[in-house]
Design an enzyme around this catalytic site. Structure first.
Site, PDB file in Angstrom:
ATOM      1  N   ARG A 192       0.826  -1.208   0.000  1.00 58.10           N
ATOM      2  CA  ARG A 192       0.000   0.000   0.000  1.00 58.10           C
ATOM      3  C   ARG A 192       0.861   1.259   0.000  1.00 58.10           C
ATOM      4  O   ARG A 192       0.475   2.297  -0.537  1.00 58.10           O
ATOM      5  CB  ARG A 192      -0.939  -0.013   1.214  1.00 58.10           C
ATOM      6  CG  ARG A 192      -1.819   1.215   1.353  1.00 58.10           C
ATOM      7  CD  ARG A 192      -3.008   0.980   2.280  1.00 58.10           C
ATOM      8  NE  ARG A 192      -2.654   0.246   3.478  1.00 58.10           N
ATOM      9  CZ  ARG A 192      -2.090   0.789   4.570  1.00 58.10           C
ATOM     10  NH1 ARG A 192      -1.793   2.083   4.595  1.00 58.10           N
ATOM     11  NH2 ARG A 192      -1.827   0.049   5.621  1.00 58.10           N
ATOM     12  N   TYR A 246     -18.956  15.659 -14.160  1.00 59.82           N
ATOM     13  CA  TYR A 246     -19.376  14.253 -14.177  1.00 59.82           C
ATOM     14  C   TYR A 246     -20.343  13.970 -13.030  1.00 59.82           C
ATOM     15  O   TYR A 246     -20.141  14.420 -11.900  1.00 59.82           O
ATOM     16  CB  TYR A 246     -18.133  13.380 -14.098  1.00 59.82           C
ATOM     17  CG  TYR A 246     -18.374  11.931 -13.776  1.00 59.82           C
ATOM     18  CD1 TYR A 246     -19.258  11.160 -14.535  1.00 59.82           C
ATOM     19  CD2 TYR A 246     -17.709  11.316 -12.720  1.00 59.82           C
ATOM     20  CE1 TYR A 246     -19.472   9.831 -14.235  1.00 59.82           C
ATOM     21  CE2 TYR A 246     -17.907   9.984 -12.426  1.00 59.82           C
ATOM     22  CZ  TYR A 246     -18.795   9.243 -13.177  1.00 59.82           C
ATOM     23  OH  TYR A 246     -19.008   7.927 -12.877  1.00 59.82           O
TER      24      TYR A 246
END
Length: 395
Positions: free
Chosen positions: A58, A110
């Site tokens: 990560r 969007y």
């Protein structure tokens, strides 16, 4: 794009940088010219006192590193951070803020971005003002003492409005306000907002950068070291990181991005001109056409346009719109953009369905509005499919 080449010159080194930056064979013991996919989430450490470059998946990964390096270079940026989706990247931008901060947002963005802002960040204390940023006076009127960010799209989704990037950046900098832009529709091949003074550029790599409709990812690019440090922390501890395989797919796609964008542009322009002359079309919106209201601004800040088109079917209601979309034979009815296959959809019904109807109508997202993402097929086949579907809509 245009017949007389009025737009900014293309970056002639773009394709070369996409091929080599981040993919240098010398960084791998094998001298592989294609960066290997590193799936490991654990990296062996030499000692407790000498941490290695990579510690945990990560926090960092070789596959992610080479992709981010290449994207940053193509955007003329120093730092790039990737996230598991485009909305994950936008989430990271808004995570830079604190409860009580005010954000000026472009009104025509969007639908997913609109929902993220209105359904999540408003709930945790962010103030927002949605304004038409094509008129700079609207932005000036929206400033508040607690304004910390301007977030826009240009061109917008779906009606392809264009904002003067340089002027917006000047307004923001005079007030020490951050600027961020969703540059998904043009990619860094056609538009480089950092060069016009923007602080953060965002891309949904799911779209043109990935280009093959087989990966979901978002990226943020900046030249500011302070912002980069904060975005890195958000990436590491926010948990929204892409997989190494997705990074490999995007790195692969970057190598053909300039070639694909040239074809998207050529096809999109040809289809837009075809639709502009069609008797069943009320209006066509394409920033590369002189009929576009921000055509002159487009010429000033871009070197072209992608395959995005917005058009309105003449005298069509929902029934005709649905009939048109379901009558398409080669063109795919689908909710994304930027792939090699042409996609069509109704923003009112699909991408902006959660938006209140009165707001959609104000923005021009009407029942007869169609968004096209033109792919790399034959223009002859595309126009024939559009023509037969338009005629079928009124049978």
């Amino acid at each position: 794009m245009s017949d007389n080449n009025e737009f900014l010159p293309l970056d002639e080194t773009y394709g070369t940088k996409a091929l080599f930056v981040g993919s240098e064979a010398e960084q791998w013991n094998s001298l592989a010219t294609v960066p290997p996919i590193t799936m490991s989430t654990v990296f062996k450490q030499a000692s407790l006192d000498e941490p290695q470059e990579f510690l945990y998946g990560r926090f960092g990964n070789p596959s992610r590193k080479v992709m981010e390096k290449c994207i940053a270079a193509l955007e003329c940026g120093k730092y790039c951070y990737s996230y598991a989706s485009g909305l994950g990247a936008i989430h990271a931008i808004f995570t830079l803020l604190n409860a009580g901060d005010h954000v000026i947002v472009g009104d025509d963005i969007y639908g997913g971005s609109n929902a993220l802002i209105n359904k999540i960040f408003k709930r945790i204390g962010l103030e927002t003002s949605f304004v038409d940023t094509t008129d700079l006076s609207n932005v000036e009127k929206a400033f508040k003492p607690n304004t910390k960010l301007i977030f826009i799209e240009s061109p917008t989704n779906p009606t392809l409005k264009v904002t003067d990037l340089e002027e917006i950046a000047k307004l923001a900098k005079s007030r020490n306000i951050l600027t961020a832009i969703d540059n998904t529709f043009l990619t860094s091949y056609f538009q480089k907002p950092l060069n016009f003074g923007f602080d953060i550029v965002m891309h949904s790599c799911t779209k043109y950068i990935g280009g093959h409709s087989d990966v979901t990812m978002g990226v943020l690019i900046t030249n500011c070291e302070k912002l980069a440090s904060e975005l890195e922390i958000i990436q590491m501890y926010g948990g929204s990181v892409p997989s190494p395989f997705d990074c490999f797919l995007v790195q692969r796609s970057l190598k053909t991005l300039s070639i694909r964008m040239d074809v998207h542009q050529k096809n999109g322009y040809a289809v837009a001109k075809f639709l502009e002359k069609h008797p069943l079309i009320e209006k066509v919106v394409h920033p590369g056409l002189p009929s576009h209201p921000q055509y002159e601004i487009t010429k000033k800040q871009t070197s072209g346009h992608s395959g995005m088109i917005c058009f309105y079917i003449k005298d069509a209601e929902v029934k005709q719109t649905k009939k048109f979309l379901t009558s398409l034979k080669m063109i795919i009815l689908g909710g994304s953009v930027g792939g090699v296959k042409t996609l069509a959809q109704s923003p009112s019904i699909i991408s902006h369905r959660q938006m209140p109807r009165e707001e959609k109508l104000r923005l021009g997202i009407t029942d007869n509005c169609i968004r096209l993402s033109i792919g790399i097929e034959s223009v002859k086949d595309l126009t024939a499919d559009l023509d037969q579907a338009l005629k079928a809509a009124f049978e």
